[in-house]
Design a protein around this motif. Structure first.
Motif, PDB file in Angstrom:
ATOM      1  N   GLU A  96      14.011  61.739  62.998  1.00  0.00           N
ATOM      2  CA  GLU A  96      14.361  60.936  61.948  1.00  0.00           C
ATOM      3  C   GLU A  96      15.767  60.481  62.029  1.00  0.00           C
ATOM      4  O   GLU A  96      16.549  61.028  62.648  1.00  0.00           O
ATOM      5  CB  GLU A  96      14.055  61.697  60.505  1.00  0.00           C
ATOM      6  CG  GLU A  96      12.870  62.191  60.216  1.00  0.00           C
ATOM      7  CD  GLU A  96      12.523  62.621  59.015  1.00  0.00           C
ATOM      8  OE1 GLU A  96      11.655  61.863  58.125  1.00  0.00           O
ATOM      9  OE2 GLU A  96      12.833  63.841  58.708  1.00  0.00           O
ATOM     10  N   SER A  97      15.748  59.267  61.397  1.00  0.00           N
ATOM     11  CA  SER A  97      16.962  58.267  61.634  1.00  0.00           C
ATOM     12  C   SER A  97      18.149  58.978  60.602  1.00  0.00           C
ATOM     13  O   SER A  97      17.679  59.675  59.695  1.00  0.00           O
ATOM     14  CB  SER A  97      16.779  57.020  61.289  1.00  0.00           C
ATOM     15  OG  SER A  97      16.441  56.717  59.975  1.00  0.00           O
ATOM     16  N   ASP A  98      19.323  58.811  60.718  1.00  0.00           N
ATOM     17  CA  ASP A  98      20.410  59.088  59.630  1.00  0.00           C
ATOM     18  C   ASP A  98      19.991  58.641  58.364  1.00  0.00           C
ATOM     19  O   ASP A  98      20.308  59.431  57.246  1.00  0.00           O
ATOM     20  CB  ASP A  98      21.752  58.622  60.347  1.00  0.00           C
ATOM     21  CG  ASP A  98      22.197  59.229  61.469  1.00  0.00           C
ATOM     22  OD1 ASP A  98      21.771  60.493  61.844  1.00  0.00           O
ATOM     23  OD2 ASP A  98      23.042  58.869  61.928  1.00  0.00           O
ATOM     24  N   THR A  99      19.557  57.429  58.287  1.00  0.00           N
ATOM     25  CA  THR A  99      19.185  56.614  57.062  1.00  0.00           C
ATOM     26  C   THR A  99      18.260  57.621  56.386  1.00  0.00           C
ATOM     27  O   THR A  99      18.313  57.856  55.243  1.00  0.00           O
ATOM     28  CB  THR A  99      18.757  55.280  57.157  1.00  0.00           C
ATOM     29  OG1 THR A  99      19.813  54.736  58.047  1.00  0.00           O
ATOM     30  CG2 THR A  99      18.401  54.650  55.825  1.00  0.00           C
ATOM     31  N   VAL A 100      17.151  57.933  57.095  1.00  0.00           N
ATOM     32  CA  VAL A 100      16.103  58.712  56.322  1.00  0.00           C
ATOM     33  C   VAL A 100      16.701  60.149  55.872  1.00  0.00           C
ATOM     34  O   VAL A 100      16.375  60.569  54.670  1.00  0.00           O
ATOM     35  CB  VAL A 100      14.936  59.056  57.052  1.00  0.00           C
ATOM     36  CG1 VAL A 100      13.820  59.891  56.515  1.00  0.00           C
ATOM     37  CG2 VAL A 100      14.123  57.434  57.712  1.00  0.00           C
ATOM     38  N   VAL A 101      17.384  60.733  56.841  1.00  0.00           N
ATOM     39  CA  VAL A 101      17.948  62.172  56.549  1.00  0.00           C
ATOM     40  C   VAL A 101      18.758  61.990  55.302  1.00  0.00           C
ATOM     41  O   VAL A 101      18.699  62.989  54.334  1.00  0.00           O
ATOM     42  CB  VAL A 101      18.720  62.633  57.809  1.00  0.00           C
ATOM     43  CG1 VAL A 101      19.333  63.824  57.436  1.00  0.00           C
ATOM     44  CG2 VAL A 101      17.606  62.902  58.880  1.00  0.00           C
ATOM     45  N   GLN A 102      19.573  61.183  55.080  1.00  0.00           N
ATOM     46  CA  GLN A 102      20.600  61.064  54.026  1.00  0.00           C
ATOM     47  C   GLN A 102      19.889  60.521  53.071  1.00  0.00           C
ATOM     48  O   GLN A 102      20.005  61.390  51.678  1.00  0.00           O
ATOM     49  CB  GLN A 102      21.811  59.815  54.285  1.00  0.00           C
ATOM     50  CG  GLN A 102      22.661  60.607  55.409  1.00  0.00           C
ATOM     51  CD  GLN A 102      23.429  59.351  56.034  1.00  0.00           C
ATOM     52  OE1 GLN A 102      23.536  58.249  55.494  1.00  0.00           O
ATOM     53  NE2 GLN A 102      24.142  59.612  57.008  1.00  0.00           N
ATOM     54  N   LYS A 103      18.917  59.868  52.759  1.00  0.00           N
ATOM     55  CA  LYS A 103      18.037  59.084  51.543  1.00  0.00           C
ATOM     56  C   LYS A 103      17.145  60.363  51.112  1.00  0.00           C
ATOM     57  O   LYS A 103      17.183  60.465  49.942  1.00  0.00           O
ATOM     58  CB  LYS A 103      17.498  58.090  52.162  1.00  0.00           C
ATOM     59  CG  LYS A 103      16.707  57.264  50.773  1.00  0.00           C
ATOM     60  CD  LYS A 103      15.855  56.187  51.116  1.00  0.00           C
ATOM     61  CE  LYS A 103      15.499  55.447  49.930  1.00  0.00           C
ATOM     62  NZ  LYS A 103      14.736  54.168  50.285  1.00  0.00           N
ATOM     63  N   GLU A 104      16.570  61.009  51.934  1.00  0.00           N
ATOM     64  CA  GLU A 104      15.860  62.178  51.537  1.00  0.00           C
ATOM     65  C   GLU A 104      16.342  63.486  51.464  1.00  0.00           C
ATOM     66  O   GLU A 104      15.917  64.457  51.066  1.00  0.00           O
ATOM     67  CB  GLU A 104      14.559  62.449  52.550  1.00  0.00           C
ATOM     68  CG  GLU A 104      13.767  60.945  52.787  1.00  0.00           C
ATOM     69  CD  GLU A 104      12.910  60.757  51.346  1.00  0.00           C
ATOM     70  OE1 GLU A 104      12.606  61.543  50.743  1.00  0.00           O
ATOM     71  OE2 GLU A 104      12.667  59.408  51.050  1.00  0.00           O
ATOM     72  N   LYS A 105      17.743  63.658  51.779  1.00  0.00           N
ATOM     73  CA  LYS A 105      18.637  64.895  51.615  1.00  0.00           C
ATOM     74  C   LYS A 105      17.705  65.952  52.565  1.00  0.00           C
ATOM     75  O   LYS A 105      17.595  67.072  52.129  1.00  0.00           O
ATOM     76  CB  LYS A 105      18.815  65.174  50.274  1.00  0.00           C
ATOM     77  CG  LYS A 105      19.648  64.327  49.430  1.00  0.00           C
ATOM     78  CD  LYS A 105      19.816  64.833  48.071  1.00  0.00           C
ATOM     79  CE  LYS A 105      20.554  63.910  47.077  1.00  0.00           C
ATOM     80  NZ  LYS A 105      20.427  62.571  46.995  1.00  0.00           N
ATOM     81  N   LYS A 106      17.503  65.531  53.722  1.00  0.00           N
ATOM     82  CA  LYS A 106      16.449  66.435  54.825  1.00  0.00           C
ATOM     83  C   LYS A 106      17.569  67.605  55.289  1.00  0.00           C
ATOM     84  O   LYS A 106      18.564  67.490  55.811  1.00  0.00           O
ATOM     85  CB  LYS A 106      15.802  65.540  55.881  1.00  0.00           C
ATOM     86  CG  LYS A 106      15.064  64.360  55.369  1.00  0.00           C
ATOM     87  CD  LYS A 106      13.756  64.947  54.741  1.00  0.00           C
ATOM     88  CE  LYS A 106      12.866  65.652  55.648  1.00  0.00           C
ATOM     89  NZ  LYS A 106      11.950  64.797  56.363  1.00  0.00           N
ATOM     90  N   ASP A 107      16.892  68.623  55.392  1.00  0.00           N
ATOM     91  CA  ASP A 107      17.485  69.680  56.341  1.00  0.00           C
ATOM     92  C   ASP A 107      17.183  69.282  57.816  1.00  0.00           C
ATOM     93  O   ASP A 107      16.422  69.075  58.056  1.00  0.00           O
ATOM     94  CB  ASP A 107      16.893  70.967  56.146  1.00  0.00           C
ATOM     95  CG  ASP A 107      17.112  71.551  54.743  1.00  0.00           C
ATOM     96  OD1 ASP A 107      18.320  71.158  54.124  1.00  0.00           O
ATOM     97  OD2 ASP A 107      16.439  72.306  54.212  1.00  0.00           O
ATOM     98  N   VAL A 108      18.430  69.385  58.646  1.00  0.00           N
ATOM     99  CA  VAL A 108      18.242  69.089  59.916  1.00  0.00           C
ATOM    100  C   VAL A 108      18.200  70.345  60.744  1.00  0.00           C
ATOM    101  O   VAL A 108      19.254  71.379  60.686  1.00  0.00           O
ATOM    102  CB  VAL A 108      19.721  68.343  60.391  1.00  0.00           C
ATOM    103  CG1 VAL A 108      19.619  68.069  61.875  1.00  0.00           C
ATOM    104  CG2 VAL A 108      19.670  67.160  59.493  1.00  0.00           C
ATOM    105  N   LEU A 109      17.461  70.736  61.689  1.00  0.00           N
ATOM    106  CA  LEU A 109      17.127  71.691  62.508  1.00  0.00           C
ATOM    107  C   LEU A 109      18.006  71.694  63.655  1.00  0.00           C
ATOM    108  O   LEU A 109      18.482  72.879  64.121  1.00  0.00           O
ATOM    109  CB  LEU A 109      15.665  71.690  63.231  1.00  0.00           C
ATOM    110  CG  LEU A 109      14.672  71.882  61.824  1.00  0.00           C
ATOM    111  CD1 LEU A 109      13.207  72.042  62.810  1.00  0.00           C
ATOM    112  CD2 LEU A 109      14.856  73.054  60.981  1.00  0.00           C
TER     113      LEU A 109
END
Length: 396
Positions: A229-242
């Motif tokens: 996923e792009s940085d934009t999606v990660v930040q917007k969705e507050k995703k955990d990064v493996l």
């Protein structure tokens, strides 16, 4: 840092989930044994890494109708891809520009080889004719997951899944996609078993990567997928990064149809390129998940390439194919999951069955699990036709 990995799913000979695979790796428990699901007179004469679930059990687990035309390749792929999306907490693939890049070499031949003599006379078997080609499992999985963006299949032999992962990252970096599910799936079939037997690189004993007395590979079947996923999606969705996919490289030996070059040129160039893209020096790599097929040619060629890149400062390395067998097109994705697990657990997985270093290079893989601080893992995948790919995964 590269593109974020937010989900992963896997099914292999050592487990039917990420957690089960991790448990087996930490316990140094191999999944290689005798062939069970394919009826052949030679089932006791070869060793394979086989997923223990039957097609009927996979069908029930996936809640598919009993009558369908999924091949085993498609069933394994759907299990792993579904798990990857669940792990990434994605319930709707239409929210962002989402792609699916899958890889396979076996395709649907596990079914077509069973029924080819009946196709002309038995109408009930003809549903498998259309499943033979490599793109069938890709499209079925994409349709089931509701992915209708870019959907494509890569088949570059044993580097296929690594190339799928690499292409996914490049599409996100180029702004073409926001999210992409990448990986590969391959099932065992008589065609591939007999094919590798004909090449005389299949072992009748447990494979011993990088050992001086290695006899050849054990084939395996498996599927694994990552969600990028792009940085934009990660930040917007507050995703955990493996983890992050920080580097990648692809090159070609242009040497031989099936053999690697004597000096490992393609492997050397792929590793160099991956380090360059990751902006890392060789001494920053903490662990190498080697291609390590346990064939005489590959292990020597890869060893020479490793020495060319790392010199006398060789990082700890091992081949996890001693756990799963060589899963062909899926191998790059299987070992991507293992590389990420190594980063998460801060633990290096052993190279099973190793006893004696090769006299040509003297390299020794790690033979027992090691707890160690790890920031960067390099993973190699080399395919027939000289297609060599390297991925670098970095700690989140």
């Amino acid at each position: 840092m590269g593109v974020a990995i937010t989900g992963m799913g896997i099914i292999s000979a050592i487990g039917h989930s990420v957690e089960e695979n991790k448990t087996s790796l930490l316990a140094s428990k191999s999944g290689i044994g005798n062939l069970r699901h394919i009826l052949t007179n030679h089932s006791q004469a070869i060793k394979v890494g086989e997923v223990l679930l039957s097609n009927a059990e996979l069908t029930r687990q996936l809640h598919l109708p009993e009558i369908h035309n999924y091949t085993r390749t498609g069933l394994l792929g759907l299990v792993a891809a579904t798990a990857a999306l669940e792990n990434s907490n994605i319930s709707d693939c239409s929210t962002y520009r989402t792609g699916f890049i899958s890889s396979t070499t076996v395709g649907g031949m596990d079914m077509t080889e069973q029924y080819i003599k009946q196709f002309a006379t038995d109408v009930t078997t003809q549903k498998y004719i259309a499943t033979h080609h490599a793109g069938d499992s890709t499209q079925k999985i994409a349709d089931t997951l509701g992915i209708n963006g870019l959907v494509t299949t890569i088949s570059t032999a044993c580097s296929s899944a690594a190339n799928a992962i690499m292409l996914g990252e490049r599409l996100i970096k180029a702004g073409k996609l926001d999210r992409v599910v990448v990986g590969g799936t391959d099932s065992l079939s008589k065609f591939t078993i007999n094919g590798f037997k004909t090449l005389m690189i299949q072992s009748d004993a447990l494979c011993a990567p990088f050992d001086a007395h290695r006899k050849g590979l054990n084939l395996g079947e498996a599927a694994a997928y990552l969600v990028l996923e792009s940085d934009t999606v990660v930040q917007k969705e507050k995703k955990d990064v493996l983890a992050y996919l920080s580097g990648y490289g692809n090159a070609n030996d242009a040497f031989h149809q099936t053999a690697s070059s004597d000096n490992g040129e393609g492997a050397f160039l792929a590793m160099q390129k991956a380090l360059e893209i990751a902006n890392l020096n060789p001494d920053q790599i903490d662990y190498i998940n080697a291609h390590g097929t346990a064939t005489p040619n590959n292990d020597l060629s890869e060893s020479i390439a490793l020495k060319r890149v790392f010199g006398d400062q060789m990082p700890d390395f091992s081949s996890t194919k001693s756990f799963t067998g060589h899963t062909l097109a899926a191998a790059g994705a299987i070992e991507a999951v293992f590389s990420i697990l190594a980063l998460q657990e801060q633990y290096l997985f052993p190279n099973l069955n190793f006893n004696t270093p090769m006299p040509e290079t003297g390299l020794k893989p790690i033979t027992s699990g090691i707890k160690k601080e790890i920031r960067h893992v390099l993973s190699n995948s080399f395919g027939f036709g000289g297609n060599c790919s390297t991925l670098i995964f970095s700690k989140a």
